[in-house]
Structure formats: C-alpha cells, structure tokens
Design an enzyme around this catalytic site. Structure first.
Site, mmCIF file in Angstrom:
data_model
loop_
_atom_site.group_PDB
_atom_site.id
_atom_site.type_symbol
_atom_site.label_atom_id
_atom_site.label_comp_id
_atom_site.label_asym_id
_atom_site.label_seq_id
_atom_site.Cartn_x
_atom_site.Cartn_y
_atom_site.Cartn_z
ATOM 1 C CD GLU A 111 -2.999 -1.017 2.171
ATOM 2 O OE1 GLU A 111 -4.113 -0.686 1.740
ATOM 3 O OE2 GLU A 111 -2.748 -1.198 3.389
ATOM 4 C CG HIS A 130 -2.032 2.712 6.061
ATOM 5 N ND1 HIS A 130 -3.392 2.981 6.142
ATOM 6 C CD2 HIS A 130 -1.928 1.371 5.887
ATOM 7 C CE1 HIS A 130 -4.057 1.844 6.007
ATOM 8 N NE2 HIS A 130 -3.200 0.857 5.853
ATOM 9 C CG HIS A 132 -4.770 -1.654 10.131
ATOM 10 N ND1 HIS A 132 -4.184 -2.881 9.943
ATOM 11 C CD2 HIS A 132 -4.719 -1.036 8.919
ATOM 12 C CE1 HIS A 132 -3.788 -3.001 8.683
ATOM 13 N NE2 HIS A 132 -4.102 -1.896 8.041
ATOM 14 C CG HIS A 200 -7.852 -0.487 5.062
ATOM 15 N ND1 HIS A 200 -7.449 -0.536 3.757
ATOM 16 C CD2 HIS A 200 -6.724 -0.591 5.792
ATOM 17 C CE1 HIS A 200 -6.130 -0.669 3.703
ATOM 18 N NE2 HIS A 200 -5.675 -0.711 4.932
#
Lengths: 269, 269, 269, 269
Positions: A111, A130, A132, A200
């Site tokens: 990603e 990024h 979670h 996500h």
C-alpha cells in the site's frame, strides 16, 4: 465544496470517479536516487515506527513515511516489515509513483501508494502514517463523524472524511495497491489531516514526523473518548471551529514535548 | 446447507444429535509414535503458546496444537500446563482419538478432543487453537453474530457459528471431554475458520500455526471493535462477501510479517 | 431462605438487623499465638498478595488472608500495607475477634473484621480476599445481578448478594471496622463464594488461597465480560444451575494450572 | 450558593465575568526567591510527576506543582517538559502571579496560571495537578455529573463543577494562559477538590502532594467505573453526602499506603 458535500462525494458511489482520472506520467525506467537522506531524518523515521507501536496506533501492520529532505519527489519508508522491527537499514527510497528507487530485492509494502499519492497531492506534507488504529475502525465502519472532543485533537475540526474504496473501485481486497487508488484516497483526504478508510483504517498526514505521529496518537485517543462521551447519553460539546483553529495553533508549538519523550523511550530499547 | 440453516442447526436443541453419531474405530492399544517432529515445528508451537498469551487471547487456560509433520494422524500439544510456561520438553504426541502416544505419566488437557476431532474432520488443517478469548465470550453468550469489520478479520466472512454444548449433550460441565463432543464441535465448525462455544470460548483453525494464531488474534480484535461499532449507534458496514474473499487472499500472503515480530518477542524472554 | 428472599433481606433496610445480633464472647486479654505457621502457607500468602495486583484485582488497597494451619481460631494477614509490597516479615497473626495476637507496634488493616467474622462463620473457608475489583464496583452500585457467563466463573451460580452497609448501620464511612459489621457482611455472604459491598468492593472466599485468588480473578473477568454481553443487546445466556455445578467441580480440579503460573511470576520479581 | 446554582454559574455564559474581576497587584519587578525548598518536597514532586504517568492520569502533557515550604507565596513546578522526564534539576520556583522567580532561560508551562491562581485563592492547598485524565474528558464534554461511586472517591461528593472557558472568555485556544483565566478557573473550583475543564481536562487540588495525586488517580478511576455503572442500565446508588463525608475522613488517614507504593515504584526506575 462544503464539508457536508465533500463527505457525500467521498463516500458516494456513482459520482466518485477519482480512480478513473488520468494518471500522471509514469517513468518507464527506474528513478534516480536523491542521494543519502539526512541522518536525523532517518533516526526520526525509525523512532516514528516504534512510537506508533508504543502508543497502540499500529500493531504488526501499518507504516510511516517521510518526504526526502533532498528531493520533494522522493520519500523514505521501511521495506515490508512490522513497524516494531524497523531499523535504519530497512529504510528504502521511493519515487512519487510509489516505486522503489533501488529495491535490491527487498519487498515493498503493497500500500505504498497511500504515501506516494499524498506526497504528490500535498506539497506541504512531509510525513504520512497509515494505520489500523483500533478505536478509529468503528468510526470508519459506521460513518459516525469523528469530531474534536478536546484541544489535543483540534486538528480534526476540518472534518474527517470516510473514504469507501468501494465507491472508487467496487469490490476489492480493500488494499490501496495501485496509484489510482492512492489518488482516490488522496482526493478524499483533500486538505485535511486525517482520512478514514472504511473497513480498513486511516491515513494521517503532517508537515513533519512529529506532527504526523502526534495526530495519529490523538486521533486514536479522541476516537476512544468520543465513543465514551456518546455512551454517557448527554449532549456532547465539541470544540467550536474557532476554538479548534486557535487550539491547533497553540498545541502546534508544543509538539516537541511529547515527541522528545516518545523518541527517547523508543530509541532506548 | 445455507449459513442460516446451519446456524440454527448448530445452536438448536432436539435436532442436534451429532454427539450420537457412531464413533470411528478406536485403537484398543496405544498408537505408535510417528517419530520426532521437525524441530522448527516444535519451536513454532512453543512460540505460538507464548504469542497467544502476549496477545491476550489465552490466560492460564487455553491450548494450541499442530499436526505432526511426519504423520497426518498424529498431532503435537503441550501437557496440561499454562500456555505461558510451555517449553519444547512439554510437547506430547497424540493420535486422532485424542490419546497420548506416550504419556510417561504426564497429564493431558481434558479438552484435547477439540483438537483430535478437528484434525480428523479437516485434513487441510494443520493447527488448532482453543481459547477463552475475552472479547469473544460475549458473542458466544448472546448469539450476536460476529462479522468482519475490517480486512484483517476477513476470514470471519463465512460466518462464525455458535456451538451450544447443551444441544449436543444436555447439561454438562461445559468441557469437550470426549471424542463425541469433539466431533459435535467439529461438525459445527464445518469448513469455517472459527467456531464459538457458548458459555466457554472458541476454537480456531489454520493451515499452519501462523494462520491459526493470526486468526485467534484478529478474532479477538474484531470482537472488541465490532462491539464498539455497534455501541456507536449507526449502521455498521461489514466487508461484503466478495471483499472478504479477496482481502483474505491478500492478507494471507502477509502473515509472515506479524508472525516474525510475535515469534521474535515470544522467544526472546 | 431462597436466593430472592435473601437478596431482599441483604439489601433491604429496616429488616436487616444482623449487626444487632449478640456478639460471641470476646477475650478481654490478648489471645495466645498458635505458633509459627507453615512456611509454604506464608509463601503462598505473600504470592497471593502479588498475584492479586498482577491480575488487576487490587491496587494500593485490598487484603488477603489465610486461616492458620495450626489453629482454626487464628488467621494470617499482612500488616496495613499495599499488597504489592507485602513480604513474609509483614505477616501478622490474628484471632477470630480480628485482634492481632502480637502486633509489636505494627498497624492493622481497619477492615480485618471482614476476615475474622467470615472465618468464624464458615469453618470450611481457609482464605479470604477483600478487594475493590474495578469491574465489580458497578454491579455493587447498581444491584444488577452478577451471573456466570462462562464456565470459569461457575462459582457465581449460587448468586452474588449485594450487601449494603447502610442496611446494617445507617450512614457510615463505608468501612467494615467492627466485628458487628463483619458479622453482618458474613451473614450476607451466607454459604456463597462472593459478596459485593455497595459503594465499596467485594469479599471473596475459598477453601484455600488458590481458590480464593482464582475466584477473585474470574469474578473481575466475569463482571467485565457480562457488562460487554449486556451492552451487545441480545439475550444473554448464563450457565444453567446444573451446568454451573458440574463446571465448578471440573474447573476446581485444574486450579493448580493458573496458580503455578501466577505464583511463579509473582515470586520472580 | 447551592451546588446547583454554582454549576449553572460556572458553565453559564453572560453572567460569568470572573475573568473580568480586577487582578491583584502584580509585581513589576521579578520576585525574590524564597530560598531552596525542602529536599524531601522536591523528591516528592519529582515522584508525583512519574506517579501520574504510571497511573495513566497524564501522558506527555499535564503538570503538578507544590507550594513552597518556606513561603506560601511561592510554588514549585517543572519547566515545560513531559512529566515522565522530570528530575529535580527541572524544578523551578514561581510566584503567585505565575511568573518564574529565576527562569535562567528555561521555558515555563503556558498554563502555570492554573496553579498560581489556585494557590492564591486556597491558602490550605499545597499541591495542584492539571491533567487530561482520559476517562474524565467525556464528563467534561457532556456535563454529565461526576459523582462518587465508592468510598475511594468520596472527595467528589461536594460536586465536580465543569468550567467552560467560553463562559469566561469566548472563543479561545482552550488554554489557561493568563492570570485572569486562572482566576476564573479557581473561582469555579471554589472550595472543592476537582474542577473539570470543558474540552480540555481537569484541575485537582490537595493539602499535600499525596492527596492531590490520590485524588487525581481516583477521579480517573471513578469516571471510568461510573460510566460503566451507567451503561449497566440500573439505578446507580452513589455515596450519600454523610457517607462521603465520613469516608473521606477515614480514607484520608490511609493515603500513605498507596503513596508509599507509588513513590517506591516511581523512583526505582
């Protein structure tokens, strides 16, 4: 475009064709390196990886990057590795197409286009996370708006859009595995600090690593506390737009305080 | 049989006679050993015990096993011991009747039949976890369906049945202490990744230890986050079946990343 | 007396005159010592103090005692000290009036009468824990019945009465600082494993330290998970009376497993 | 003024002109030092900083101060630094205008006026904590009254006002960055132990560091448990005024027990 309109645009279906926009020119050959990055920047990037673990923002997954100090068209990020294990030797250089400048056989995060396309779209941004982040996932899955409960999370006041990958590309594996998906996400982010990714996680940006890390930490905290405030049953008073604007400016001057603490602990292990 | 039908069957009362099916032939004599297991497999099994503790999936109770690498009719599991204390010397060999091949006076877990009967029913499965994963218990006690909130728990998309031991055997001590009860549980699990056990815990399977451990960890995380999402009050959007199918395939290729982290930490103590 | 009747009696107002019952004869002079206690018992008592801290059942407050192995009319408990700091040298001997046999100037816990009166009322009990177990406090403050969600907490199935000190003595400082209050609490406990104290905490008993500690830990866990199950919104299925009876008998045979783990960790620091 | 009236006053708008009251005379020149503070007091202040971190009351932000032992018109507090990093060398001396007596180039916390104005208004107070205690934030944001659920938090019984900085000064950056704002906050606090700051945190006072730290810890615990009790759905019974008055007196005599534990751990690192 107003916040409300943008939110609908971002999470809507038929209108969201960002992924279909023509891609910028892509180099057919491998990009040239910008040369060795500043040693302090590398150290901060390693520290950022560990801090995000210490603060519960990432687990075995998630990644953080920094724009290269010598070339705004390059950025730095670890090879595919759990953030807690990242060392300076794992840092790779990428171009704004998300391609490694010199992979030497190392595997890249699938990603990485989250990072490359945000750097392309936001010249002032110098760090991207990024994650979670656990307390944030329920907001992304329900669309309940994340709002600033206190001054520490004032940076949320411009709105936290929820990007639904389905609006951009139908049924996927949920991963931002192409430049087109990265562009769609960057467009949803717009000029804001945080964008949630339905089912996500989130992407968080900053003008430097301390700010991107700070925002990741307090987005998680705010999500947890906002859920608790909503459960109490009264009316929740969030920061007003003007309070948030002023608070963010003031808090911005104090980021060195937690950063110094977090970095010292992260690098002492 | 559809998911809905199966759920009713599994949790129903009078119809659920799985425990009464004829048992496979049982050896009257002790089974022969398949010989020493692969050293790496033993190390992974020891690590799996500790990882499950580190991740809050098991406490002083719970167990994890691996199918023997030399003989699909044998599996490996610790003697009766808190998972955190397990070392290579505690690993015993069992046959598919759940009997130790050579107990040498060591005590076995009462519920080893969870493992033996799943290995018998699911040839592709090479690792089984039984836990009392805390956030999962409330789902087992209420029958509120556990569903995949994000890509990390995509493996839940086939449905998570709740097995009620009362449907199989009336009032019991809740323990899967016979092959017949193990078979009833395995039948409830069917082809899925996870089965909840009402008033007790869960069984989780994988094609290897990293997958079974990964699934145990993210079943716990998903349960916690799903409860939070439901409490927020909006409509929860879960992964679609197709999103889950694709996400599980993609995430499956990355299991080594958390496993490497978890194992390194587990074995460094 | 049925459970329902007892609960009303315990929490009721005008009828609850337990504190007014005539006290047993009290020694006017200091009691004689039963002699040195078994060294293993002392070690277990020290370990129990630390385990309760490790498991989040006590913080800087709370206490645990054991009946003396040489004389059922004596019990052992630390001087007034945070449980985490307790060593063998801090253990004092008490008689069943809650008076120290030989205080040598050491301060006693104000609420030692919780212990003395339970030992007097329950000859089979050999260990008592008093705690402010966090997840349990909300049940004591609301009167929402604590019930066994899973087999680990089967010992709750006989009911968990809530004792309101106001019913026994009107407005107080909430502390069980007299034998009369200790007797009222012991009467509320009756033959059960746990009694909640409104606006205060709980008392937990066992036939030995491992059982009293185990019950304290899983009362806390059950309270947390029961609250989560109730919040999910479905119907919560608790263990049936017969399931609980059988499960408690079975689990009772396995207490050594967590105890061995907990004790090893507690004493290794 | 009754509690209810005061609360309305504090959180109201047009009437709350506390910030506009004439300020006490301010020294035009730098104040003279009261001389070196007691070494034990400095040690306790360093310990208090770390304890508040250990107990989850502060993170990289928040501060704690103590009145100078030699001069009631001076107080001691760290330079602007994350509490976890504070050592004796970081402690500075301030006057009651919130100005450092001898800054020697060191940066002060922006919100030192929380401390200075409380010391000015409350002669009996010898320690002040400012925190963003997580479980407390939702109460400040909703105005749901924080009330004593159990004897450990009996000090909350006089009421916990919520101070809204907007009532004093309209849209701000939420920070108590002037003496006038500090005075408005101190007036909202009145004679109580704790005041919440809407969208920000809390200020907690004590007659000494152990009491201010104890109150900070159990305000956090009470907030968490009260939210849980409210979520259980029954009627929550709080301590009566008389119970709280008596309990606070009794618990007040035991503060040394947790303080000894907390300090030993804080200073052993």
């Amino acid at each position: 475009m107003s916040d409300v309109t943008r939110r609908r645009f971002v999470t809507g279906g038929a209108l969201a064709l960002a992924w279909a926009l023509p891609a910028p020119r892509r180099a057919s050959a491998q990009s040239a390196s910008a040369g060795p990055a500043n040693a302090q920047l590398i150290e901060d990037l390693v520290a950022a990886n560990r801090i995000l673990v210490d603060q519960g923002v990432v687990d075995g997954y998630g990644h953080v990057s920094a724009r290269h100090d010598r070339d705004p068209n390059r950025f730095l990020m670890s090879r595919s590795l759990a953030p807690e294990l990242v060392t300076a030797a794992d840092i790779m250089e990428y171009d704004l197409d998300g391609e490694p400048v010199n992979s030497r056989g190392r595997t890249s995060y699938l990603e990485r286009f989250i990072h490359s396309e945000i750097y392309r779209a936001r010249p002032e941004i110098r760090a991207v996370v990024h994650n979670h982040s656990p307390s944030v996932i329920p907001f992304g899955a329900t669309g309940v708006p994340l709002r600033p409960l206190y001054h520490m999370s004032a940076f949320l006041a411009d709105g936290v859009p929820v990007w639904d990958i389905r609006a951009a590309a139908g049924d996927t594996d949920m991963l931002v595995r192409t430049p087109a998906l990265g562009r769609a996400l960057a467009q949803a982010l717009g000029t804001r600090a945080v964008v949630l990714m339905r089912g996500h996680g989130a992407a968080v940006v900053g003008t430097g690593l301390p700010q991107a890390v700070f925002r990741s930490v307090y987005t998680e905290v705010n999500a947890r506390l906002q859920a608790q405030a909503m459960a109490l049953g009264g009316t929740v008073t969030y920061l007003s737009a003007e309070e948030a604007r002023r608070a963010e400016a003031s808090i911005g001057g104090t980021l060195g305080r937690p950063w110094e603490l977090w970095k010292r602990k992260a690098l002492s292990r």
